[in-house]
Design a protein around this motif. Structure first.
Motif: not given
Length: 587
Positions: A149-153, A191-196, A352-356, A367-368
Protein backbone atom coordinates in the motif's frame (compact mmCIF):
# COMPACT_ATOMS: atom_id res chain seq x y z
CA UNK A 1 -15.24 13.61 -3.32
CA UNK A 2 -15.21 17.06 -1.75
CA UNK A 3 -12.76 18.79 0.61
CA UNK A 4 -13.49 21.63 3.03
CA UNK A 5 -11.18 23.50 5.37
CA UNK A 6 -12.22 24.96 8.74
CA UNK A 7 -10.11 26.86 11.24
CA UNK A 8 -10.85 27.82 14.83
CA UNK A 9 -9.17 29.38 17.86
CA UNK A 10 -11.55 28.49 20.66
CA UNK A 11 -13.84 25.60 21.52
CA UNK A 12 -17.06 27.50 20.82
CA UNK A 13 -16.00 27.94 17.19
CA UNK A 14 -15.56 24.17 16.89
CA UNK A 15 -19.10 23.64 18.19
CA UNK A 16 -20.46 25.81 15.39
CA UNK A 17 -18.34 23.97 12.79
CA UNK A 18 -19.43 20.48 13.86
CA UNK A 19 -23.09 21.52 13.93
CA UNK A 20 -22.78 22.77 10.37
CA UNK A 21 -21.04 19.55 9.31
CA UNK A 22 -23.32 16.91 10.80
CA UNK A 23 -26.49 18.59 9.59
CA UNK A 24 -25.30 18.85 5.99
CA UNK A 25 -26.50 16.44 3.29
CA UNK A 26 -22.90 16.05 2.13
CA UNK A 27 -21.97 14.56 5.52
CA UNK A 28 -25.05 12.35 5.69
CA UNK A 29 -24.66 10.96 2.16
CA UNK A 30 -20.89 10.41 2.16
CA UNK A 31 -19.50 6.87 1.92
CA UNK A 32 -16.72 7.99 4.25
CA UNK A 33 -15.72 11.18 6.05
CA UNK A 34 -12.11 12.00 6.97
CA UNK A 35 -11.34 14.61 9.65
CA UNK A 36 -7.74 15.85 9.84
CA UNK A 37 -6.97 17.93 12.94
CA UNK A 38 -3.68 19.86 13.04
CA UNK A 39 -2.90 21.92 16.11
CA UNK A 40 -0.13 24.56 16.39
CA UNK A 41 -1.47 26.10 19.61
CA UNK A 42 -0.18 25.80 23.16
CA UNK A 43 -2.32 25.60 26.26
CA UNK A 44 -5.43 24.35 24.51
CA UNK A 45 -7.36 21.33 25.77
CA UNK A 46 -6.88 19.01 22.81
CA UNK A 47 -8.32 16.09 24.76
CA UNK A 48 -11.62 17.97 25.06
CA UNK A 49 -11.56 18.78 21.35
CA UNK A 50 -10.91 15.20 20.27
CA UNK A 51 -13.53 13.74 22.61
CA UNK A 52 -16.11 16.27 21.39
CA UNK A 53 -15.45 15.48 17.72
CA UNK A 54 -15.64 11.73 18.37
CA UNK A 55 -18.93 12.13 20.21
CA UNK A 56 -20.65 14.53 17.80
CA UNK A 57 -19.26 13.23 14.50
CA UNK A 58 -19.33 9.47 14.94
CA UNK A 59 -19.47 8.87 11.19
CA UNK A 60 -16.07 10.55 10.67
CA UNK A 61 -12.61 9.02 11.01
CA UNK A 62 -10.40 11.44 12.94
CA UNK A 63 -6.62 11.67 12.58
CA UNK A 64 -4.15 14.45 13.41
CA UNK A 65 -1.12 15.73 15.29
CA UNK A 66 0.28 18.61 17.29
CA UNK A 67 2.29 20.74 14.87
CA UNK A 68 6.06 21.09 14.74
CA UNK A 69 7.01 24.66 15.57
CA UNK A 70 10.80 24.90 15.23
CA UNK A 71 11.24 28.09 13.19
CA UNK A 72 12.85 31.24 14.59
CA UNK A 73 10.84 33.31 17.05
CA UNK A 74 9.60 35.74 14.39
CA UNK A 75 8.05 32.84 12.48
CA UNK A 76 6.43 31.16 15.49
CA UNK A 77 3.05 29.60 14.58
CA UNK A 78 1.64 29.20 18.13
CA UNK A 79 -0.95 31.92 17.48
CA UNK A 80 -2.20 30.27 14.29
CA UNK A 81 -5.62 28.61 14.47
CA UNK A 82 -6.26 24.89 14.64
CA UNK A 83 -7.14 23.39 11.28
CA UNK A 84 -9.98 20.90 10.89
CA UNK A 85 -9.85 19.64 7.34
CA UNK A 86 -12.77 17.51 6.14
CA UNK A 87 -12.87 15.23 3.10
CA UNK A 88 -16.20 13.71 2.02
CA UNK A 89 -15.95 10.60 -0.15
CA UNK A 90 -18.52 9.47 -2.69
CA UNK A 91 -17.50 5.81 -3.11
CA UNK A 92 -14.43 5.28 -0.93
CA UNK A 93 -14.73 3.51 2.43
CA UNK A 94 -12.52 4.39 5.39
CA UNK A 95 -11.28 2.10 8.15
CA UNK A 96 -9.73 3.73 11.24
CA UNK A 97 -7.20 2.14 13.60
CA UNK A 98 -5.95 3.64 16.85
CA UNK A 99 -3.16 2.12 18.95
CA UNK A 100 -1.66 2.94 22.34
CA UNK A 101 2.03 2.07 21.94
CA UNK A 102 2.64 2.44 25.67
CA UNK A 103 0.49 -0.68 26.02
CA UNK A 104 0.78 -2.54 22.70
CA UNK A 105 3.90 -3.14 20.62
CA UNK A 106 4.25 -1.97 17.03
CA UNK A 107 4.35 -5.63 16.02
CA UNK A 108 1.00 -6.40 17.69
CA UNK A 109 -0.59 -3.28 16.21
CA UNK A 110 0.72 -4.18 12.77
CA UNK A 111 -0.65 -7.72 13.05
CA UNK A 112 -4.10 -6.32 13.81
CA UNK A 113 -4.01 -4.15 10.69
CA UNK A 114 -2.64 -7.04 8.63
CA UNK A 115 -5.54 -9.28 9.68
CA UNK A 116 -8.09 -6.57 8.88
CA UNK A 117 -6.56 -5.98 5.44
CA UNK A 118 -7.46 -9.54 4.52
CA UNK A 119 -11.09 -8.41 4.51
CA UNK A 120 -10.43 -5.18 2.54
CA UNK A 121 -9.58 -6.43 -0.97
CA UNK A 122 -9.81 -2.99 -2.58
CA UNK A 123 -7.56 -1.16 -0.10
CA UNK A 124 -5.77 1.57 -2.07
CA UNK A 125 -3.59 3.56 0.34
CA UNK A 126 -3.04 4.47 3.99
CA UNK A 127 -2.65 7.65 6.06
CA UNK A 128 -0.63 7.30 9.27
CA UNK A 129 -0.07 9.89 11.99
CA UNK A 130 2.12 8.86 14.91
CA UNK A 131 3.88 10.01 18.06
CA UNK A 132 5.77 6.79 18.86
CA UNK A 133 9.41 5.88 18.30
CA UNK A 134 10.92 4.79 14.99
CA UNK A 135 11.33 1.13 15.98
CA UNK A 136 7.65 0.79 16.88
CA UNK A 137 6.57 2.49 13.64
CA UNK A 138 8.81 0.25 11.51
CA UNK A 139 7.57 -2.88 13.27
CA UNK A 140 4.00 -1.71 12.70
CA UNK A 141 4.40 -1.11 8.96
CA UNK A 142 6.51 -4.22 8.39
CA UNK A 143 3.65 -6.52 9.38
CA UNK A 144 1.48 -5.49 6.43
CA UNK A 145 4.15 -4.30 3.98
CA UNK A 146 3.43 -7.24 1.65
CA UNK A 147 0.13 -5.55 0.75
CA UNK A 148 2.23 -2.89 -1.01
CA UNK A 149 0.00 0.00 0.00
CA UNK A 150 1.23 3.53 -0.68
CA UNK A 151 1.59 5.19 2.74
CA UNK A 152 1.69 8.89 3.61
CA UNK A 153 1.40 10.87 6.83
CA UNK A 154 3.36 12.68 9.52
CA UNK A 155 5.02 12.41 12.92
CA UNK A 156 3.66 14.66 15.67
CA UNK A 157 5.80 17.69 16.48
CA UNK A 158 6.07 20.26 19.24
CA UNK A 159 7.25 23.81 19.94
CA UNK A 160 11.03 24.06 20.14
CA UNK A 161 10.65 26.79 22.77
CA UNK A 162 7.71 25.56 24.87
CA UNK A 163 8.82 21.90 24.63
CA UNK A 164 5.24 20.67 24.84
CA UNK A 165 4.61 16.94 24.38
CA UNK A 166 4.03 15.77 20.78
CA UNK A 167 0.57 14.19 20.52
CA UNK A 168 -1.28 12.12 17.94
CA UNK A 169 -5.07 12.31 17.58
CA UNK A 170 -7.46 9.45 16.93
CA UNK A 171 -10.11 8.05 19.22
CA UNK A 172 -8.24 9.93 21.92
CA UNK A 173 -5.03 11.92 22.41
CA UNK A 174 -1.83 9.90 22.76
CA UNK A 175 1.80 10.82 23.46
CA UNK A 176 2.91 7.35 22.30
CA UNK A 177 0.55 6.15 19.64
CA UNK A 178 -0.37 5.47 16.03
CA UNK A 179 -3.55 6.42 14.20
CA UNK A 180 -4.01 4.88 10.76
CA UNK A 181 -6.70 5.30 8.11
CA UNK A 182 -7.13 2.79 5.28
CA UNK A 183 -8.76 4.13 2.09
CA UNK A 184 -10.58 1.45 0.10
CA UNK A 185 -12.40 1.90 -3.19
CA UNK A 186 -12.24 0.66 -6.76
CA UNK A 187 -12.51 4.20 -8.13
CA UNK A 188 -9.92 5.86 -5.86
CA UNK A 189 -6.77 7.19 -7.54
CA UNK A 190 -3.63 8.59 -5.92
CA UNK A 191 -0.90 11.14 -6.63
CA UNK A 192 2.19 11.19 -4.35
CA UNK A 193 5.35 13.27 -4.51
CA UNK A 194 8.01 13.78 -1.82
CA UNK A 195 9.28 17.16 -3.20
CA UNK A 196 12.58 16.81 -1.31
CA UNK A 197 14.58 19.40 -3.21
CA UNK A 198 17.94 19.05 -1.42
CA UNK A 199 20.99 18.31 -3.57
CA UNK A 200 23.74 15.90 -2.55
CA UNK A 201 27.32 17.17 -2.31
CA UNK A 202 30.67 15.90 -1.09
CA UNK A 203 31.95 12.41 -0.39
CA UNK A 204 30.05 9.23 0.31
CA UNK A 205 30.23 8.45 4.07
CA UNK A 206 29.10 5.59 6.31
CA UNK A 207 27.35 5.37 9.67
CA UNK A 208 29.74 3.16 11.64
CA UNK A 209 28.10 3.34 15.08
CA UNK A 210 24.69 4.26 16.50
CA UNK A 211 23.55 4.74 20.10
CA UNK A 212 19.89 4.13 19.27
CA UNK A 213 17.56 4.04 16.29
CA UNK A 214 17.63 7.86 16.10
CA UNK A 215 21.17 8.73 17.27
CA UNK A 216 24.38 8.42 15.24
CA UNK A 217 27.50 8.30 17.40
CA UNK A 218 30.19 7.69 14.77
CA UNK A 219 30.60 8.37 11.07
CA UNK A 220 33.55 6.72 9.37
CA UNK A 221 34.71 5.73 12.89
CA UNK A 222 34.89 9.37 14.06
CA UNK A 223 32.46 11.33 16.27
CA UNK A 224 29.41 12.07 14.14
CA UNK A 225 29.42 15.81 14.80
CA UNK A 226 32.80 16.11 13.03
CA UNK A 227 31.00 15.81 9.68
CA UNK A 228 29.61 19.29 10.21
CA UNK A 229 32.66 20.77 11.93
CA UNK A 230 35.05 19.45 9.29
CA UNK A 231 33.10 20.33 6.16
CA UNK A 232 30.97 23.28 7.27
CA UNK A 233 32.86 24.70 10.29
CA UNK A 234 29.71 24.25 12.38
CA UNK A 235 30.60 23.68 16.02
CA UNK A 236 28.47 21.66 18.47
CA UNK A 237 27.12 24.63 20.40
CA UNK A 238 23.67 26.09 21.14
CA UNK A 239 23.32 27.20 17.50
CA UNK A 240 24.24 23.83 16.00
CA UNK A 241 20.73 22.84 14.86
CA UNK A 242 20.02 26.25 13.32
CA UNK A 243 23.34 26.18 11.46
CA UNK A 244 22.79 22.77 9.84
CA UNK A 245 19.11 23.04 8.86
CA UNK A 246 19.94 23.47 5.16
CA UNK A 247 22.46 20.60 5.16
CA UNK A 248 20.62 17.29 5.81
CA UNK A 249 22.25 13.90 5.41
CA UNK A 250 20.81 12.05 2.39
CA UNK A 251 20.37 8.25 2.51
CA UNK A 252 18.99 6.09 -0.29
CA UNK A 253 16.12 3.79 0.71
CA UNK A 254 15.52 1.88 -2.48
CA UNK A 255 15.23 4.50 -5.20
CA UNK A 256 13.94 7.11 -2.79
CA UNK A 257 16.27 9.72 -1.23
CA UNK A 258 15.66 10.07 2.51
CA UNK A 259 16.89 13.17 4.35
CA UNK A 260 17.96 13.37 7.99
CA UNK A 261 18.46 16.79 9.54
CA UNK A 262 19.97 16.88 13.05
CA UNK A 263 17.60 17.76 15.88
CA UNK A 264 20.27 17.78 18.61
CA UNK A 265 23.95 17.17 19.30
CA UNK A 266 25.38 15.62 22.45
CA UNK A 267 28.56 16.23 24.42
CA UNK A 268 30.14 12.99 23.19
CA UNK A 269 29.81 14.12 19.55
CA UNK A 270 26.65 12.13 18.79
CA UNK A 271 23.88 13.59 16.63
CA UNK A 272 20.18 13.00 17.26
CA UNK A 273 17.44 12.89 14.62
CA UNK A 274 13.63 12.77 14.60
CA UNK A 275 13.51 9.69 12.36
CA UNK A 276 15.34 6.38 12.06
CA UNK A 277 19.01 5.90 11.22
CA UNK A 278 20.86 2.60 10.86
CA UNK A 279 24.43 1.45 11.37
CA UNK A 280 26.12 0.52 8.11
CA UNK A 281 24.10 2.88 5.90
CA UNK A 282 25.89 5.17 3.48
CA UNK A 283 24.98 8.83 2.99
CA UNK A 284 26.14 12.14 1.61
CA UNK A 285 25.72 15.66 2.86
CA UNK A 286 23.23 17.78 0.96
CA UNK A 287 22.44 21.46 0.71
CA UNK A 288 19.27 23.37 0.07
CA UNK A 289 18.54 26.73 -1.43
CA UNK A 290 15.12 28.24 -1.91
CA UNK A 291 15.45 28.30 -5.69
CA UNK A 292 15.92 24.52 -5.85
CA UNK A 293 13.04 23.83 -3.49
CA UNK A 294 10.64 26.10 -5.34
CA UNK A 295 11.69 24.60 -8.67
CA UNK A 296 10.75 21.12 -7.40
CA UNK A 297 7.52 22.41 -5.86
CA UNK A 298 6.50 24.08 -9.12
CA UNK A 299 7.01 20.83 -10.98
CA UNK A 300 4.93 18.94 -8.40
CA UNK A 301 2.14 21.53 -8.58
CA UNK A 302 2.02 21.08 -12.35
CA UNK A 303 1.88 17.30 -11.98
CA UNK A 304 -0.86 17.59 -9.39
CA UNK A 305 -2.84 19.91 -11.66
CA UNK A 306 -2.66 17.40 -14.52
CA UNK A 307 -3.84 14.69 -12.12
CA UNK A 308 -6.93 16.81 -11.28
CA UNK A 309 -7.31 15.87 -7.58
CA UNK A 310 -10.53 16.33 -5.64
CA UNK A 311 -8.63 16.48 -2.33
CA UNK A 312 -5.03 17.46 -1.55
CA UNK A 313 -3.08 16.66 1.62
CA UNK A 314 0.33 18.23 2.34
CA UNK A 315 2.73 16.88 4.98
CA UNK A 316 5.52 19.37 5.55
CA UNK A 317 8.64 19.14 7.69
CA UNK A 318 9.14 21.85 10.28
CA UNK A 319 12.76 22.07 9.13
CA UNK A 320 11.69 23.46 5.75
CA UNK A 321 9.85 26.28 7.52
CA UNK A 322 12.90 26.97 9.69
CA UNK A 323 15.09 27.00 6.57
CA UNK A 324 12.81 29.01 4.24
CA UNK A 325 11.69 31.47 6.96
CA UNK A 326 9.49 34.20 5.44
CA UNK A 327 9.28 32.32 2.13
CA UNK A 328 7.92 29.12 3.68
CA UNK A 329 4.26 29.88 2.89
CA UNK A 330 5.15 30.06 -0.80
CA UNK A 331 5.35 26.26 -1.02
CA UNK A 332 1.88 25.51 0.33
CA UNK A 333 0.40 28.57 -1.40
CA UNK A 334 1.58 27.17 -4.75
CA UNK A 335 -0.61 24.10 -4.26
CA UNK A 336 -3.43 26.17 -2.75
CA UNK A 337 -3.94 28.11 -6.03
CA UNK A 338 -5.65 25.04 -7.54
CA UNK A 339 -6.79 23.44 -4.27
CA UNK A 340 -7.84 26.21 -1.84
CA UNK A 341 -9.23 23.75 0.73
CA UNK A 342 -6.15 21.53 0.97
CA UNK A 343 -4.86 20.34 4.37
CA UNK A 344 -1.40 21.10 5.75
CA UNK A 345 0.26 19.05 8.49
CA UNK A 346 3.59 20.32 9.86
CA UNK A 347 5.44 17.52 11.61
CA UNK A 348 8.79 16.17 12.71
CA UNK A 349 8.88 13.62 9.87
CA UNK A 350 6.84 12.86 6.76
CA UNK A 351 5.86 9.34 5.71
CA UNK A 352 6.33 8.38 2.08
CA UNK A 353 6.19 4.68 1.20
CA UNK A 354 5.80 3.70 -2.44
CA UNK A 355 4.04 0.44 -3.40
CA UNK A 356 7.43 -1.23 -3.98
CA UNK A 357 8.65 -0.33 -0.50
CA UNK A 358 10.88 2.63 -1.38
CA UNK A 359 11.09 5.50 1.08
CA UNK A 360 10.11 5.59 4.74
CA UNK A 361 10.02 8.38 7.28
CA UNK A 362 11.47 11.46 5.59
CA UNK A 363 12.60 14.76 7.04
CA UNK A 364 13.06 18.13 5.33
CA UNK A 365 10.56 17.04 2.67
CA UNK A 366 7.08 18.12 1.66
CA UNK A 367 4.95 15.09 0.81
CA UNK A 368 2.14 16.11 -1.54
CA UNK A 369 -0.82 13.74 -1.87
CA UNK A 370 -3.74 14.07 -4.26
CA UNK A 371 -6.86 11.88 -4.21
CA UNK A 372 -9.59 11.55 -6.81
CA UNK A 373 -12.63 9.37 -7.40
CA UNK A 374 -13.16 10.87 -10.82
CA UNK A 375 -12.20 9.61 -14.29
CA UNK A 376 -8.45 10.22 -14.07
CA UNK A 377 -5.32 8.46 -15.25
CA UNK A 378 -3.44 5.79 -13.30
CA UNK A 379 -1.83 6.41 -9.92
CA UNK A 380 1.20 8.68 -10.03
CA UNK A 381 3.89 8.15 -7.39
CA UNK A 382 7.07 10.19 -7.80
CA UNK A 383 9.80 8.54 -5.77
CA UNK A 384 13.00 10.20 -6.93
CA UNK A 385 13.42 13.94 -7.46
CA UNK A 386 15.43 14.84 -10.55
CA UNK A 387 16.74 18.36 -10.91
CA UNK A 388 16.27 19.99 -14.29
CA UNK A 389 18.87 22.26 -15.89
CA UNK A 390 16.18 23.85 -18.06
CA UNK A 391 15.56 26.68 -15.61
CA UNK A 392 19.26 27.56 -15.39
CA UNK A 393 19.54 27.55 -19.17
CA UNK A 394 16.57 29.94 -19.41
CA UNK A 395 18.14 32.27 -16.87
CA UNK A 396 21.42 32.36 -18.76
CA UNK A 397 19.65 32.81 -22.11
CA UNK A 398 17.82 35.83 -20.71
CA UNK A 399 21.08 37.24 -19.45
CA UNK A 400 19.82 37.23 -15.87
CA UNK A 401 22.24 37.76 -13.01
CA UNK A 402 23.09 34.47 -11.28
CA UNK A 403 23.62 35.04 -7.54
CA UNK A 404 27.10 34.36 -6.15
CA UNK A 405 25.81 31.62 -3.83
CA UNK A 406 24.20 29.80 -6.77
CA UNK A 407 27.48 29.90 -8.69
CA UNK A 408 29.45 28.55 -5.72
CA UNK A 409 26.91 25.79 -5.18
CA UNK A 410 27.07 24.86 -8.85
CA UNK A 411 30.84 24.60 -8.48
CA UNK A 412 30.38 22.28 -5.48
CA UNK A 413 27.89 20.10 -7.36
CA UNK A 414 30.18 19.75 -10.38
CA UNK A 415 33.31 18.97 -8.38
CA UNK A 416 31.34 16.52 -6.20
CA UNK A 417 30.18 14.65 -9.30
CA UNK A 418 33.73 14.52 -10.65
CA UNK A 419 35.09 13.31 -7.30
CA UNK A 420 32.42 10.62 -7.17
CA UNK A 421 33.39 9.35 -10.60
CA UNK A 422 37.09 9.30 -9.73
CA UNK A 423 36.47 7.59 -6.38
CA UNK A 424 34.37 4.90 -8.07
CA UNK A 425 37.15 4.29 -10.55
CA UNK A 426 39.81 4.20 -7.82
CA UNK A 427 37.66 1.84 -5.78
CA UNK A 428 37.26 -0.46 -8.76
CA UNK A 429 41.00 -0.45 -9.39
CA UNK A 430 41.84 -1.09 -5.72
CA UNK A 431 39.46 -4.07 -5.52
CA UNK A 432 40.19 -5.61 -8.91
CA UNK A 433 42.97 -7.86 -10.18
CA UNK A 434 44.59 -5.94 -13.02
CA UNK A 435 44.93 -8.89 -15.38
CA UNK A 436 41.67 -10.80 -14.95
CA UNK A 437 39.36 -7.92 -13.84
CA UNK A 438 37.90 -9.98 -10.99
CA UNK A 439 38.31 -9.43 -7.23
CA UNK A 440 41.91 -9.42 -6.06
CA UNK A 441 42.97 -11.30 -2.94
CA UNK A 442 42.40 -8.32 -0.62
CA UNK A 443 38.87 -7.62 -1.85
CA UNK A 444 38.09 -11.33 -2.11
CA UNK A 445 38.80 -11.71 1.59
CA UNK A 446 36.62 -8.66 2.37
CA UNK A 447 33.68 -9.96 0.34
CA UNK A 448 33.77 -13.45 1.83
CA UNK A 449 34.05 -12.02 5.35
CA UNK A 450 30.95 -9.91 4.61
CA UNK A 451 29.14 -13.10 3.61
CA UNK A 452 30.17 -14.71 6.90
CA UNK A 453 28.89 -11.73 8.91
CA UNK A 454 25.53 -11.80 7.14
CA UNK A 455 25.23 -15.49 7.94
CA UNK A 456 25.67 -14.90 11.71
CA UNK A 457 22.76 -16.47 13.56
CA UNK A 458 21.50 -18.32 10.49
CA UNK A 459 21.81 -22.03 9.73
CA UNK A 460 21.95 -21.79 5.95
CA UNK A 461 24.83 -23.74 4.32
CA UNK A 462 27.71 -22.10 2.47
CA UNK A 463 30.34 -23.76 0.29
CA UNK A 464 33.77 -22.69 -0.86
CA UNK A 465 35.67 -23.86 -3.95
CA UNK A 466 39.46 -23.55 -4.19
CA UNK A 467 40.59 -24.10 -7.81
CA UNK A 468 43.91 -24.20 -9.61
CA UNK A 469 44.98 -24.53 -13.27
CA UNK A 470 46.91 -27.77 -13.74
CA UNK A 471 50.56 -27.54 -14.94
CA UNK A 472 50.32 -23.78 -15.42
CA UNK A 473 54.10 -23.36 -15.07
CA UNK A 474 54.59 -25.53 -18.15
CA UNK A 475 52.29 -23.21 -20.13
CA UNK A 476 54.46 -20.22 -19.20
CA UNK A 477 57.71 -22.15 -19.85
CA UNK A 478 56.60 -23.59 -23.22
CA UNK A 479 54.59 -20.72 -24.68
CA UNK A 480 55.63 -17.63 -22.72
CA UNK A 481 53.98 -15.45 -20.12
CA UNK A 482 51.84 -13.60 -22.67
CA UNK A 483 50.14 -16.85 -23.61
CA UNK A 484 49.86 -17.73 -19.91
CA UNK A 485 48.06 -14.44 -19.31
CA UNK A 486 45.70 -15.22 -22.21
CA UNK A 487 44.89 -18.60 -20.63
CA UNK A 488 44.17 -16.97 -17.26
CA UNK A 489 41.83 -14.38 -18.78
CA UNK A 490 40.01 -16.93 -20.94
CA UNK A 491 39.57 -19.32 -18.00
CA UNK A 492 38.24 -16.52 -15.78
CA UNK A 493 35.72 -15.52 -18.44
CA UNK A 494 34.58 -19.14 -18.73
CA UNK A 495 33.99 -19.34 -14.97
CA UNK A 496 32.36 -15.89 -14.84
CA UNK A 497 29.67 -17.16 -17.23
CA UNK A 498 28.42 -19.23 -14.26
CA UNK A 499 28.54 -16.34 -11.81
CA UNK A 500 25.30 -15.47 -9.99
CA UNK A 501 24.65 -12.12 -8.22
CA UNK A 502 25.06 -13.67 -4.75
CA UNK A 503 28.29 -15.56 -5.64
CA UNK A 504 31.80 -14.27 -4.88
CA UNK A 505 34.67 -15.09 -7.25
CA UNK A 506 38.23 -13.81 -7.27
CA UNK A 507 41.91 -14.47 -7.88
CA UNK A 508 43.73 -15.76 -4.83
CA UNK A 509 47.14 -15.53 -6.49
CA UNK A 510 48.97 -16.84 -9.57
CA UNK A 511 46.71 -19.48 -11.16
CA UNK A 512 44.62 -20.04 -8.00
CA UNK A 513 41.03 -18.83 -7.54
CA UNK A 514 38.34 -18.88 -4.84
CA UNK A 515 34.62 -19.20 -5.47
CA UNK A 516 32.13 -18.81 -2.56
CA UNK A 517 28.52 -20.00 -2.86
CA UNK A 518 25.94 -18.97 -0.22
CA UNK A 519 22.89 -21.18 0.41
CA UNK A 520 24.83 -24.15 -1.02
CA UNK A 521 25.62 -27.40 0.80
CA UNK A 522 28.64 -29.63 0.19
CA UNK A 523 27.02 -31.90 -2.41
CA UNK A 524 25.64 -28.93 -4.32
CA UNK A 525 29.04 -27.21 -4.17
CA UNK A 526 30.74 -30.36 -5.44
CA UNK A 527 28.27 -30.63 -8.34
CA UNK A 528 28.83 -26.96 -9.22
CA UNK A 529 32.62 -27.45 -9.21
CA UNK A 530 32.22 -30.52 -11.43
CA UNK A 531 30.32 -28.44 -14.00
CA UNK A 532 33.15 -25.91 -14.01
CA UNK A 533 35.73 -28.69 -14.39
CA UNK A 534 33.97 -30.15 -17.43
CA UNK A 535 33.56 -26.72 -19.06
CA UNK A 536 37.29 -26.00 -18.71
CA UNK A 537 38.26 -29.47 -19.94
CA UNK A 538 36.11 -29.14 -23.08
CA UNK A 539 37.15 -25.58 -23.90
CA UNK A 540 39.58 -25.11 -26.80
CA UNK A 541 42.17 -22.40 -26.07
CA UNK A 542 44.15 -20.45 -28.65
CA UNK A 543 47.70 -21.84 -29.01
CA UNK A 544 47.72 -24.19 -25.96
CA UNK A 545 44.51 -25.91 -27.12
CA UNK A 546 43.40 -27.80 -23.99
CA UNK A 547 43.99 -27.40 -20.25
CA UNK A 548 42.49 -28.83 -17.06
CA UNK A 549 41.78 -27.57 -13.55
CA UNK A 550 41.64 -29.17 -10.10
CA UNK A 551 39.02 -28.26 -7.50
CA UNK A 552 38.75 -28.51 -3.71
CA UNK A 553 35.34 -28.03 -2.11
CA UNK A 554 34.28 -27.66 1.52
CA UNK A 555 31.22 -26.53 3.48
CA UNK A 556 31.30 -23.95 6.26
CA UNK A 557 30.98 -25.29 9.82
CA UNK A 558 29.92 -23.51 13.02
CA UNK A 559 33.53 -23.46 14.21
CA UNK A 560 34.94 -21.94 11.03
CA UNK A 561 36.28 -18.47 10.49
CA UNK A 562 37.58 -17.22 7.15
CA UNK A 563 41.06 -18.70 7.50
CA UNK A 564 40.01 -22.15 8.67
CA UNK A 565 37.41 -22.37 5.90
CA UNK A 566 39.95 -21.44 3.20
CA UNK A 567 42.55 -23.77 4.70
CA UNK A 568 40.22 -26.78 4.48
CA UNK A 569 39.31 -25.94 0.87
CA UNK A 570 43.04 -25.73 0.12
CA UNK A 571 43.51 -29.17 1.68
CA UNK A 572 40.78 -30.56 -0.59
CA UNK A 573 42.51 -28.97 -3.59
CA UNK A 574 45.81 -30.55 -2.51
CA UNK A 575 44.15 -33.97 -2.45
CA UNK A 576 42.78 -33.37 -5.96
CA UNK A 577 46.29 -32.55 -7.16
CA UNK A 578 47.86 -35.52 -5.41
CA UNK A 579 45.34 -38.01 -6.79
CA UNK A 580 45.79 -37.19 -10.45
CA UNK A 581 44.56 -33.62 -11.11
CA UNK A 582 41.57 -32.63 -13.29
CA UNK A 583 39.17 -33.70 -10.58
CA UNK A 584 36.97 -32.44 -7.75
CA UNK A 585 37.58 -33.43 -4.13
CA UNK A 586 35.13 -32.46 -1.38
CA UNK A 587 35.91 -32.64 2.35
Amino acid sequence: MMQKKYTFHVFSELERITTELITSDTYKNASGVLFQLYNPKLGIDDQQIVEYIQEKCSKACLVGITSANIADVEYDIKDNPLELNVTFFKDTRLSAFDFDLSRDSGFVAGRIVQEQLQDIPNARCMLICYSCGSVALQSFIQEFSHYRLPIFGAKAGRSIRAKNTPQVYGRTVRADGITAIIFAGDNLRLYMDNCLGFKEIGLNMRVTETKSDTVISKIDDKPAVEVYSKYLKVKPNQYFVQNVCEFPLIFQRGDCPVARVPSACEEDGSIGFTADVAQGENFRLSYGNSHNLFQIIERSVQGMERFQPEAVFLFECGNRIRFLKDQSARETDSFRVNSPNLSVAIGYAELFYSPVGCGGALTSALVAVGLSEGPVAEDQIHVHVDFSDEDEVNREAKGEYIPFVDRILHFLETTSAELDQRNRELGRIAATDRLTRIYNRWELENKINEMLKLRTGEKKPMSLIFMDIDHFKQINDNFGHDVGDMVLKATVQLIKDNLQPQHVFGRWGGEEFLYALPDTNLEEGKAFAERLRVQVEKNCYVIVRYITMSFGVTQLTEEDDFRSWVKRADQALYQAKETGRNRVVAI
